[in-house]
Structure formats: C-alpha cells, structure tokens
Design a protein around this motif. Structure first.
Motif, PDB file in Angstrom:
ATOM      1  N   PRO A  88       8.399   8.836   7.909  1.00 50.29           N
ATOM      2  CA  PRO A  88       7.731  10.149   7.935  1.00 50.29           C
ATOM      3  C   PRO A  88       6.261  10.016   7.553  1.00 50.29           C
ATOM      4  O   PRO A  88       5.915   9.278   6.627  1.00 50.29           O
ATOM      5  CB  PRO A  88       8.509  10.959   6.894  1.00 50.29           C
ATOM      6  CG  PRO A  88       9.841  10.282   6.787  1.00 50.29           C
ATOM      7  CD  PRO A  88       9.575   8.819   7.011  1.00 50.29           C
ATOM      8  N   VAL A  89       5.418  10.736   8.271  1.00 52.61           N
ATOM      9  CA  VAL A  89       3.979  10.664   8.011  1.00 52.61           C
ATOM     10  C   VAL A  89       3.663  11.138   6.594  1.00 52.61           C
ATOM     11  O   VAL A  89       2.797  10.573   5.916  1.00 52.61           O
ATOM     12  CB  VAL A  89       3.203  11.504   9.046  1.00 52.61           C
ATOM     13  CG1 VAL A  89       1.718  11.554   8.706  1.00 52.61           C
ATOM     14  CG2 VAL A  89       3.407  10.930  10.439  1.00 52.61           C
ATOM     15  N   SER A  90       4.351  12.176   6.138  1.00 51.26           N
ATOM     16  CA  SER A  90       4.105  12.684   4.783  1.00 51.26           C
ATOM     17  C   SER A  90       4.389  11.617   3.735  1.00 51.26           C
ATOM     18  O   SER A  90       3.664  11.498   2.738  1.00 51.26           O
ATOM     19  CB  SER A  90       4.966  13.921   4.523  1.00 51.26           C
ATOM     20  OG  SER A  90       6.349  13.623   4.716  1.00 51.26           O
ATOM     21  N   HIS A  91       5.432  10.816   3.953  1.00 50.40           N
ATOM     22  CA  HIS A  91       5.743   9.732   3.009  1.00 50.40           C
ATOM     23  C   HIS A  91       4.678   8.652   3.045  1.00 50.40           C
ATOM     24  O   HIS A  91       4.275   8.116   1.997  1.00 50.40           O
ATOM     25  CB  HIS A  91       7.108   9.142   3.360  1.00 50.40           C
ATOM     26  CG  HIS A  91       7.477   7.933   2.533  1.00 50.40           C
ATOM     27  ND1 HIS A  91       7.831   8.022   1.209  1.00 50.40           N
ATOM     28  CD2 HIS A  91       7.511   6.607   2.848  1.00 50.40           C
ATOM     29  CE1 HIS A  91       8.086   6.815   0.734  1.00 50.40           C
ATOM     30  NE2 HIS A  91       7.896   5.942   1.712  1.00 50.40           N
ATOM     31  N   ILE A  92       4.175   8.333   4.234  1.00 53.38           N
ATOM     32  CA  ILE A  92       3.140   7.300   4.369  1.00 53.38           C
ATOM     33  C   ILE A  92       1.851   7.753   3.689  1.00 53.38           C
ATOM     34  O   ILE A  92       1.223   6.990   2.941  1.00 53.38           O
ATOM     35  CB  ILE A  92       2.892   6.990   5.856  1.00 53.38           C
ATOM     36  CG1 ILE A  92       4.163   6.417   6.487  1.00 53.38           C
ATOM     37  CG2 ILE A  92       1.728   6.025   6.024  1.00 53.38           C
ATOM     38  CD1 ILE A  92       4.064   6.235   7.980  1.00 53.38           C
ATOM     39  N   LEU A  93       1.467   8.998   3.943  1.00 50.68           N
ATOM     40  CA  LEU A  93       0.238   9.510   3.340  1.00 50.68           C
ATOM     41  C   LEU A  93       0.357   9.572   1.827  1.00 50.68           C
ATOM     42  O   LEU A  93      -0.610   9.273   1.110  1.00 50.68           O
ATOM     43  CB  LEU A  93      -0.078  10.897   3.900  1.00 50.68           C
ATOM     44  CG  LEU A  93      -0.423  10.969   5.387  1.00 50.68           C
ATOM     45  CD1 LEU A  93      -0.764  12.392   5.788  1.00 50.68           C
ATOM     46  CD2 LEU A  93      -1.580  10.040   5.726  1.00 50.68           C
ATOM     47  N   ASN A  94       1.514   9.962   1.338  1.00 50.99           N
ATOM     48  CA  ASN A  94       1.710  10.022  -0.112  1.00 50.99           C
ATOM     49  C   ASN A  94       1.619   8.638  -0.747  1.00 50.99           C
ATOM     50  O   ASN A  94       1.247   8.503  -1.921  1.00 50.99           O
ATOM     51  CB  ASN A  94       3.070  10.651  -0.427  1.00 50.99           C
ATOM     52  CG  ASN A  94       3.261  10.891  -1.906  1.00 50.99           C
ATOM     53  OD1 ASN A  94       2.459  11.556  -2.567  1.00 50.99           O
ATOM     54  ND2 ASN A  94       4.333  10.338  -2.461  1.00 50.99           N
ATOM     55  N   THR A  95       1.926   7.608   0.033  1.00 49.03           N
ATOM     56  CA  THR A  95       1.850   6.242  -0.481  1.00 49.03           C
ATOM     57  C   THR A  95       0.412   5.750  -0.549  1.00 49.03           C
ATOM     58  O   THR A  95       0.007   5.105  -1.522  1.00 49.03           O
ATOM     59  CB  THR A  95       2.681   5.295   0.406  1.00 49.03           C
ATOM     60  OG1 THR A  95       4.039   5.750   0.449  1.00 49.03           O
ATOM     61  CG2 THR A  95       2.649   3.868  -0.135  1.00 49.03           C
ATOM     62  N   TYR A  96      -0.372   6.072   0.478  1.00 51.01           N
ATOM     63  CA  TYR A  96      -1.723   5.523   0.586  1.00 51.01           C
ATOM     64  C   TYR A  96      -2.797   6.418  -0.020  1.00 51.01           C
ATOM     65  O   TYR A  96      -3.820   5.925  -0.494  1.00 51.01           O
ATOM     66  CB  TYR A  96      -2.068   5.276   2.061  1.00 51.01           C
ATOM     67  CG  TYR A  96      -1.385   4.068   2.654  1.00 51.01           C
ATOM     68  CD1 TYR A  96      -2.002   2.823   2.642  1.00 51.01           C
ATOM     69  CD2 TYR A  96      -0.127   4.160   3.226  1.00 51.01           C
ATOM     70  CE1 TYR A  96      -1.376   1.712   3.186  1.00 51.01           C
ATOM     71  CE2 TYR A  96       0.511   3.063   3.774  1.00 51.01           C
ATOM     72  CZ  TYR A  96      -0.122   1.837   3.743  1.00 51.01           C
ATOM     73  OH  TYR A  96       0.493   0.739   4.279  1.00 51.01           O
ATOM     74  N   ILE A  97      -2.591   7.729   0.026  1.00 56.28           N
ATOM     75  CA  ILE A  97      -3.686   8.646  -0.319  1.00 56.28           C
ATOM     76  C   ILE A  97      -4.077   8.548  -1.791  1.00 56.28           C
ATOM     77  O   ILE A  97      -5.250   8.700  -2.151  1.00 56.28           O
ATOM     78  CB  ILE A  97      -3.302  10.095   0.054  1.00 56.28           C
ATOM     79  CG1 ILE A  97      -4.563  10.961   0.136  1.00 56.28           C
ATOM     80  CG2 ILE A  97      -2.311  10.676  -0.948  1.00 56.28           C
ATOM     81  CD1 ILE A  97      -4.303  12.319   0.728  1.00 56.28           C
ATOM     82  N   TRP A  98      -3.112   8.271  -2.653  1.00 52.82           N
ATOM     83  CA  TRP A  98      -3.439   8.203  -4.083  1.00 52.82           C
ATOM     84  C   TRP A  98      -4.234   6.959  -4.422  1.00 52.82           C
ATOM     85  O   TRP A  98      -5.046   6.970  -5.365  1.00 52.82           O
ATOM     86  CB  TRP A  98      -2.162   8.280  -4.921  1.00 52.82           C
ATOM     87  CG  TRP A  98      -1.488   9.598  -4.766  1.00 52.82           C
ATOM     88  CD1 TRP A  98      -0.300   9.859  -4.152  1.00 52.82           C
ATOM     89  CD2 TRP A  98      -1.989  10.876  -5.214  1.00 52.82           C
ATOM     90  NE1 TRP A  98      -0.020  11.206  -4.185  1.00 52.82           N
ATOM     91  CE2 TRP A  98      -1.030  11.854  -4.836  1.00 52.82           C
ATOM     92  CE3 TRP A  98      -3.126  11.272  -5.892  1.00 52.82           C
ATOM     93  CZ2 TRP A  98      -1.204  13.200  -5.123  1.00 52.82           C
ATOM     94  CZ3 TRP A  98      -3.307  12.620  -6.174  1.00 52.82           C
ATOM     95  CH2 TRP A  98      -2.346  13.569  -5.785  1.00 52.82           C
ATOM     96  N   ASN A  99      -4.030   5.886  -3.664  1.00 52.65           N
ATOM     97  CA  ASN A  99      -4.858   4.693  -3.877  1.00 52.65           C
ATOM     98  C   ASN A  99      -6.323   4.995  -3.584  1.00 52.65           C
ATOM     99  O   ASN A  99      -7.217   4.574  -4.329  1.00 52.65           O
ATOM    100  CB  ASN A  99      -4.368   3.552  -2.986  1.00 52.65           C
ATOM    101  CG  ASN A  99      -2.959   3.112  -3.330  1.00 52.65           C
ATOM    102  OD1 ASN A  99      -2.492   3.315  -4.450  1.00 52.65           O
ATOM    103  ND2 ASN A  99      -2.270   2.512  -2.382  1.00 52.65           N
ATOM    104  N   SER A 100      -6.563   5.736  -2.500  1.00 54.44           N
ATOM    105  CA  SER A 100      -7.935   6.139  -2.182  1.00 54.44           C
ATOM    106  C   SER A 100      -8.469   7.129  -3.209  1.00 54.44           C
ATOM    107  O   SER A 100      -9.649   7.079  -3.575  1.00 54.44           O
ATOM    108  CB  SER A 100      -7.994   6.766  -0.779  1.00 54.44           C
ATOM    109  OG  SER A 100      -7.740   5.820   0.218  1.00 54.44           O
ATOM    110  N   PHE A 101      -7.613   8.023  -3.665  1.00 55.63           N
ATOM    111  CA  PHE A 101      -8.047   9.044  -4.617  1.00 55.63           C
ATOM    112  C   PHE A 101      -8.519   8.406  -5.923  1.00 55.63           C
ATOM    113  O   PHE A 101      -9.578   8.783  -6.449  1.00 55.63           O
ATOM    114  CB  PHE A 101      -6.904  10.015  -4.885  1.00 55.63           C
ATOM    115  CG  PHE A 101      -7.214  11.033  -5.952  1.00 55.63           C
ATOM    116  CD1 PHE A 101      -8.057  12.097  -5.688  1.00 55.63           C
ATOM    117  CD2 PHE A 101      -6.676  10.913  -7.218  1.00 55.63           C
ATOM    118  CE1 PHE A 101      -8.358  13.026  -6.675  1.00 55.63           C
ATOM    119  CE2 PHE A 101      -6.962  11.838  -8.213  1.00 55.63           C
ATOM    120  CZ  PHE A 101      -7.808  12.903  -7.932  1.00 55.63           C
TER     121      PHE A 101
END
Length: 322
Positions: A88-101
C-alpha cells in the motif's frame, strides 16, 4: 480566529480536489505506466497476464472512473497500491516520510537559528566587513548546486578525513539500539543536514536582511531612537517584530518541504527518505506512489500557508483575522 481557521480549512477542500484532479491527469496521460514498466523488465510476460495486471490496477477503465476510484480511496486514507513494491502506498510513505522529516526538521531549526541573527546584524551593519563577508557566503551558498556541495563535503569529511559515514541512515550490519542508535543516525545525518542547512541559511539570511533594511528606515524607528532608547531595544523590540512579517511567509512555506524531502541530497547520500523514493518511483513509473507523494506535498503546503497567515496575527498586532 477559530472561525477564520475553520473557513480556511473548508476552502482547502475544493483546492485539494482541483489539484488532485490535475495531478491524477498529468500522471495518467504521461507516457507508459507501471504495468508497461513491468513488461519491459519481464519481456516474456504473456498477454493474458498483462491484461490481468491492467485490470487489477484499473488501468483498463476510463480516466474519469479511475480518478473517481482514486479520489474515494484518498478520502478514506487509501492511496492505492504500489505496482513495483507491491505494498500500500500509505504504508510506503509512512515508512519513508519520517526519515525525510527528521532530516529536514533538524536542518530547518539550525538554519533558522543561524540565519535570523546573521540577517539582523548584516542589516544593522550594512556595508561593513561582517555584511560583506556573509553576502559573499550567501551568494556562494545560493549559486553552488546541492549535488556539487554534497559531493565536495563527502570527499572532505567522509573520504579524506573519514570523520563521517559516506551514505545511508545507519551502519550496515550494526544492530545498535537506544542511545548508540541515535548517535549512529546523527553521524549519518550530519553531511546531508549540513548541505541543506547551508542552502537554507544562504537564502533565509538574505530575506531577513532585506526585510530589516526596509524596517529600520521607517519613521517610527527614527522616533524610537530620538526618544533615547538603546539600540538593542530599537532593533530587537521594535524593528525585528515587523521585519519578521515577510520572513514568516518564507518559514510557513517551508513547512511543506519538511515532508517533501530533498531529492538531490537524499539521492547523493542514499538517505532513505521521500526524495530518494521519488527518484526510484520515477524510474519505475510507479505512478500511485508519485501521486501519493505529490498529494502529501500539497496538503502540507496548504497547511503551511494557513500557519503563516495565523502567525501574522501573532507577529503583527495590527493584523486581525476575522
């Protein structure tokens, strides 16, 4: 204030719908799709399998029907399924987005703390050696491409002096926990964070300087000085508050970048963030992931604009939000 925020949030709804339609259509009409990318990677795939995949991802339906299904899923928190990663895209984004944040937040805080005092001092000491030195520094920071700056710092600190790791977020094969894990992440974060900070400081300090130069020439500043107030009181109590009004806009617009990542910097240092995911998704034509990334950027950009408008009332008491 509460009514203003509520009204602005309601105004965001048609904006989000309109932007989502544009984003969806741009990626839909782009050459190729995720299934064609899979076919290129597996040339022996049968026509039946290709048809099944296109039906699975609704690529055989009319464009408006595809958009309607995607919009309904987006409103329910479902951004679709990644064709390449099969998640799921939401799961992928939740995995990567916090590293960028985390990376962007540290750089944002450091650059803000450094840029505002430098910009104020440069404005109050216009044409001095301090002002000229940091003007040259700002021009260099703005002119140098981020990839060149990143490679240069990587050569100095990682290859030549071997002080910091070359790439990644953690050391491979080392299962650190607790404080050791934080130290390991901080060491890997230093170089990409330094690149982003140098770029942000170079631009933000120029905005602060220009804003302060306009304010300190106003009549009320001369009046405050004529009353015998100390220069620090005139600058930091009277001038700085009004001088920060344009800067609030810049800082508010930066909220969206905290979650959008730094594409080039993350790619150079192999930082597992949303920027690196964007490049990978473009190469794989994984459009559901790209649409999800763009929608996240739009949402936080709108929220950043709202936050900037609300901060206007806090910085300048003359502004009333009704």
């Amino acid at each position: 204030m509460r009514q203003y925020i509520t009204r602005r949030l309601l105004q965001m709804i048609p904006v989000l719908i309109g932007v989502s339609f544009l984003i969806f259509m741009i990626f839909t009409f782009a050459p190729g799709d995720a299934v064609s990318s899979l076919v290129a990677a597996h040339p022996n795939m049968s026509a039946v399998k290709i048809a099944q995949l296109r039906h699975l991802y609704h690529l055989d339906e009319p464009k408006l029907v595809q958009y309607g299904n995607w919009l309904v899923g987006f409103l329910h928190g479902d951004l679709g399924q990644s064709v390449k990663l099969n998640q799921p895209v939401s799961h992928i984004l939740n995995t990567y987005i916090w590293n960028s944040f985390y990376l962007q937040l540290v750089a944002f805080i450091i650059s803000t703390i450094i840029a505002i005092p430098i910009g104020v001092i440069s404005a109050t000491k216009q044409y001095s050696f301090f002002d000229s030195a940091f003007t040259v520094f700002a021009l260099i920071g703005i002119s140098l491409p981020s990839f060149f700056m990143g490679l240069l710092l990587m050569k100095w600190f990682a290859v030549d002096m071997r002080i910091f790791p070359v790439s990644g977020m953690t050391s491979a094969g080392m299962n650190y926990k607790g404080f050791k894990l934080l130290v390991d992440i901080a060491q890997h974060m230093f170089l990409p964070c330094l690149v982003i900070t140098l770029i942000n400081v170079s631009s933000l300090m120029r905005y602060v300087r220009m804003s302060m130069l306009e304010v300190i020439k106003q009549d009320y500043i001369r009046t405050a000085r004529s009353k015998g107030l100390k220069e620090k009181v005139v600058i930091y109590k009277h001038a700085l508050r009004n001088g920060m009004i344009p800067v609030v806009t810049i800082l508010g617009m930066s909220i969206g970048t905290l979650f959008s990542g730094a594409v080039i910097t993350e790619q150079i240092f192999a930082w597992p963030g949303i920027g690196k995911l964007t490049v990978t998704s473009i190469n794989d034509r994984d459009y559901p992931v790209l649409m999800g990334i763009n929608m996240i950027m739009v949402v936080f950009t709108l929220l950043g604009n709202l936050l900037a408008d609300v901060c206007y009332a806090l910085v300048d008491p003359r502004i009333k939000l009704k």
